[in-house]
Design an enzyme around this catalytic site. Structure first.
Site, PDB file in Angstrom:
ATOM      1  N   CYS A   1     -26.045  10.184   7.175  1.00 42.64           N
ATOM      2  CA  CYS A   1     -25.304   9.137   7.891  1.00 42.64           C
ATOM      3  C   CYS A   1     -25.789   7.743   7.480  1.00 42.64           C
ATOM      4  CB  CYS A   1     -25.458   9.326   9.401  1.00 42.64           C
ATOM      5  SG  CYS A   1     -24.496   8.140  10.351  1.00 42.64           S
TER       6      CYS A   1
ATOM      7  N   CYS B   1     -29.853   4.544  13.262  1.00 40.49           N
ATOM      8  CA  CYS B   1     -30.324   4.847  14.625  1.00 40.49           C
ATOM      9  C   CYS B   1     -31.754   5.409  14.568  1.00 40.49           C
ATOM     10  CB  CYS B   1     -29.382   5.836  15.298  1.00 40.49           C
ATOM     11  SG  CYS B   1     -27.650   5.324  15.173  1.00 40.49           S
TER      12      CYS B   1
ATOM     13  N   CYS C   1     -32.627   9.216  15.138  1.00 43.88           N
ATOM     14  CA  CYS C   1     -31.742  10.282  14.644  1.00 43.88           C
ATOM     15  C   CYS C   1     -32.237  10.967  13.372  1.00 43.88           C
ATOM     16  CB  CYS C   1     -30.349   9.723  14.417  1.00 43.88           C
ATOM     17  SG  CYS C   1     -29.163  11.017  14.028  1.00 43.88           S
TER      18      CYS C   1
ATOM     19  N   CYS D   1     -18.060  20.987  21.925  1.00 45.73           N
ATOM     20  CA  CYS D   1     -18.260  19.609  21.452  1.00 45.73           C
ATOM     21  C   CYS D   1     -18.616  19.626  19.969  1.00 45.73           C
ATOM     22  CB  CYS D   1     -19.412  18.942  22.188  1.00 45.73           C
ATOM     23  SG  CYS D   1     -19.230  18.972  23.969  1.00 45.73           S
TER      24      CYS D   1
ATOM     25  N   CYS E   1     -14.198  18.425  22.759  1.00 45.07           N
ATOM     26  CA  CYS E   1     -14.908  17.143  22.747  1.00 45.07           C
ATOM     27  C   CYS E   1     -15.312  16.848  21.312  1.00 45.07           C
ATOM     28  CB  CYS E   1     -16.143  17.222  23.645  1.00 45.07           C
ATOM     29  SG  CYS E   1     -17.113  15.700  23.644  1.00 45.07           S
TER      30      CYS E   1
ATOM     31  N   CYS F   1     -16.941  10.465  27.374  1.00 42.53           N
ATOM     32  CA  CYS F   1     -18.289  11.007  27.594  1.00 42.53           C
ATOM     33  C   CYS F   1     -19.241   9.960  27.047  1.00 42.53           C
ATOM     34  CB  CYS F   1     -18.437  12.338  26.851  1.00 42.53           C
ATOM     35  SG  CYS F   1     -20.132  12.965  26.839  1.00 42.53           S
TER      36      CYS F   1
ATOM     37  N   ARG G   1     -24.785  14.860  32.703  1.00 49.53           N
ATOM     38  CA  ARG G   1     -25.285  15.974  31.877  1.00 49.53           C
ATOM     39  C   ARG G   1     -26.772  15.832  31.570  1.00 49.53           C
ATOM     40  NH1 ARG G   1     -21.948  16.381  27.236  1.00 49.53           N
ATOM     41  NH2 ARG G   1     -20.515  17.426  28.626  1.00 49.53           N
TER      42      ARG G   1
HETATM   43  N1  SAM Z   1     -22.576   9.874  14.691  1.00 43.86           N
HETATM   44  C1  SAM Z   1     -21.994   9.850  15.962  1.00 43.86           C
HETATM   45  C2  SAM Z   1     -22.519   8.743  16.850  1.00 43.86           C
HETATM   46  O1  SAM Z   1     -23.663   8.342  16.705  1.00 43.86           O
HETATM   47  O2  SAM Z   1     -21.761   8.295  17.712  1.00 43.86           O
HETATM   48  C3  SAM Z   1     -22.072  11.159  16.687  1.00 43.86           C
HETATM   49  C4  SAM Z   1     -23.317  11.981  16.705  1.00 43.86           C
HETATM   50  S1  SAM Z   1     -24.778  11.290  17.466  1.00 43.86           S
HETATM   51  C5  SAM Z   1     -26.000  12.393  16.941  1.00 43.86           C
HETATM   52  C6  SAM Z   1     -24.534  11.506  19.201  1.00 43.86           C
HETATM   53  C7  SAM Z   1     -25.604  11.034  20.147  1.00 43.86           C
HETATM   54  O3  SAM Z   1     -26.683  11.958  20.156  1.00 43.86           O
HETATM   55  C8  SAM Z   1     -26.278   9.710  19.891  1.00 43.86           C
HETATM   56  O4  SAM Z   1     -25.514   8.626  20.317  1.00 43.86           O
HETATM   57  C9  SAM Z   1     -27.546   9.828  20.689  1.00 43.86           C
HETATM   58  O5  SAM Z   1     -27.340   9.312  21.997  1.00 43.86           O
HETATM   59  C10 SAM Z   1     -27.804  11.338  20.736  1.00 43.86           C
HETATM   60  N2  SAM Z   1     -29.011  11.677  19.951  1.00 43.86           N
HETATM   61  C11 SAM Z   1     -29.102  11.693  18.607  1.00 43.86           C
HETATM   62  N3  SAM Z   1     -30.354  12.026  18.214  1.00 43.86           N
HETATM   63  C12 SAM Z   1     -31.078  12.221  19.338  1.00 43.86           C
HETATM   64  C13 SAM Z   1     -32.432  12.546  19.596  1.00 43.86           C
HETATM   65  N4  SAM Z   1     -33.314  12.739  18.603  1.00 43.86           N
HETATM   66  N5  SAM Z   1     -32.841  12.683  20.875  1.00 43.86           N
HETATM   67  C14 SAM Z   1     -31.961  12.480  21.887  1.00 43.86           C
HETATM   68  N6  SAM Z   1     -30.666  12.148  21.701  1.00 43.86           N
HETATM   69  C15 SAM Z   1     -30.222  12.005  20.456  1.00 43.86           C
HETATM   70 FE1  SF4 Z   2     -25.430   8.525  12.396  1.00 42.35          FE
HETATM   71 FE2  SF4 Z   2     -27.252   9.723  13.908  1.00 42.35          FE
HETATM   72 FE3  SF4 Z   2     -26.598   7.205  14.414  1.00 42.35          FE
HETATM   73 FE4  SF4 Z   2     -24.797   9.179  14.913  1.00 42.35          FE
HETATM   74  S1  SF4 Z   2     -26.767   8.876  15.928  1.00 42.35           S
HETATM   75  S2  SF4 Z   2     -24.422   7.210  13.910  1.00 42.35           S
HETATM   76  S3  SF4 Z   2     -25.332  10.600  13.248  1.00 42.35           S
HETATM   77  S4  SF4 Z   2     -27.600   7.962  12.537  1.00 42.35           S
END
Ligand code: SAM
Ligand code: SF4
Ligand code: DTB
Length: 331
Positions: free
Chosen positions: A69, A73, A76, A113, A144, A204, A276
């Site tokens: 990606c 973040c 992530c 989802c 979802c 959500c 949730r």
């Molecule tokens: N890429 C898309 C986005 O960021 O909107 C969808 C997938 S993203 C992984 C969805 C959500 O998962 C993130 O917004 C975050 O809140 C949560 N998330 C991701 N990694 C995480 C982690 N290591 N621990 C807890 N929540 C996490």
């Molecule tokens: Fe990409 Fe992870 Fe951020 Fe979603 S949470 S936008 S998968 S880096």
């Protein structure tokens, strides 16, 4: 208890049907600071006014496009900016997704989802994703998606395919956000939420705690969620899963009572939403999870994998449900 807390408590307990969108930080701070028995009583009272406290909605997650990606973040595993060992994969085939959805339904899930590691979907990807939504819906599951940012047109296309919910999190307070993500703004996220809501898809939207934020940031996150023009129908509260190779791998974590307080304040401020108990359950004791259900959580992710991180095995969750006398909510 402060005067603000007493007033808020009376108001909400005596008028549980009123859904507010004008929460002040002072009120939310006061809720966070309530003596624990008062906070749980208040959350339980509102929970019971709107839901069967013995029912928990069960969703299963599938990563339909993993890794690589372009966003940064800090939490992530799937960001190309971090070296986490998660490899970039292609979008799964429709057949693979439908086979997973069938298994999720057989396992007892009512919602499926699908998550993709995209900043935003390309229009050509949406053809395939729309077919996935149609196929999953035909199995009798709620659908979802979480695909990153959406335009108004994309949100309308997904609605047309039968999408029930779109997950897009605010993640944290507006003030702390820049410490965690630099490649898109809080405003970008609010715009996607507007597009989803405008298209008639349920929202959500929640966040993550345990990222080194302060209580004031947790207050700010709930303030942002609870003052959206319409409350999200689902509010995922994630405990950070600390992933090796991400900037937040060494985050100090969060006291579990503070986590339960966050769940309770989400329940009180968004009384008709499903709250949730989301990522992080793999490392939570049964007792912590039981407290979260008492604090008003009424939804979980079910199945041994979230997107890339572990979640409790199904039989472990069923044992917990049986011990607590909880039952899965039907769709
Ligand atoms: N890429 C898309 C986005 O960021 O909107 C969808 C997938 S993203 C992984 C969805 C959500 O998962 C993130 O917004 C975050 O809140 C949560 N998330 C991701 N990694 C995480 C982690 N290591 N621990 C807890 N929540 C996490
Ligand atoms: Fe990409 Fe992870 Fe951020 Fe979603 S949470 S936008 S998968 S880096
Ligand atoms: C949400 O708020 N939590 C889920 C879902 N929405 C997509 C994702 C949790 C991801 C946990 C880390 C992982 O599996 O990589």
């Amino acid at each position: 208890m402060s005067l603000a807390a007493v007033a808020t408590k009376r108001f909400q307990v005596e008028t549980p049907d009123i859904v507010r969108h004008d929460w002040t930080r002072e009120e939310l701070r006061a809720l966070f600071a309530l003596p624990f028995p008062e906070l749980i009583f208040h959350a339980q009272t509102l929970h019971r006014a709107h839901f069967d406290p013995c029912e928990v909605q069960v969703s299963t997650l599938l990563s339909i496009k993993t890794g690589g990606c372009s966003e940064d973040c800090g939490y992530c595993s799937q960001s190309a900016h971090h070296d986490t060992g998660v490899k970039a994969e292609k979008l799964l085939s429709i057949d693979t997704v439908l086979a997973e959805a069938k298994a999720a339904k057989a396992g007892g899930a009512s919602r499926f989802c699908m998550g993709a590691a995209w900043r935003s979907p390309k229009d050509r990807d949406l053809d395939q994703v729309c077919a996935m939504v149609e196929g999953v819906k035909a199995l009798g599951l709620e659908t979802c998606l979480t695909l990153g940012m959406l335009t108004d047109t994309q949100a309308k296309r997904l609605k047309g395919a039968g999408l029930d919910y779109y997950n897009h999190n605010l993640d944290t307070s507006p003030e702390y956000y820049g410490e965690v993500i630099t490649t898109r703004t809080y405003r970008d996220r609010l715009d996607t939420l507007d597009a989803v809501r405008e298209a008639g898809v349920h929202v959500c939207c929640g966040g993550i705690v345990g990222m080194g934020e302060t209580r004031e940031d947790r207050v700010g996150m709930i303030e942002a969620l609870a003052n959206l023009p319409v409350h999200p129908e689902s509010v995922p509260i994630n405990m950070l899963v600390r992933v090796e190779g991400t900037p937040l791998a060494g985050a100090s974590g969060l006291d579990m009572i503070e986590f339960v307080r966050t769940v309770a304040v989400a329940r009180i401020s968004m009384p008709k939403s499903m709250v949730r108990l989301s990522a992080g359950r793999e490392d939570m004791s049964e007792e912590t999870q039981a407290l979260c259900f008492l604090a008003g959580a009424n939804s979980i992710f079910y199945g041994p994998l979230l997107l890339t991180a572990a979640n409790p095995e199904r039989d472990r969750d069923m044992r917990l449900f049986n011990k607590l006398g909880l039952k899965p909510m039907s769709a």
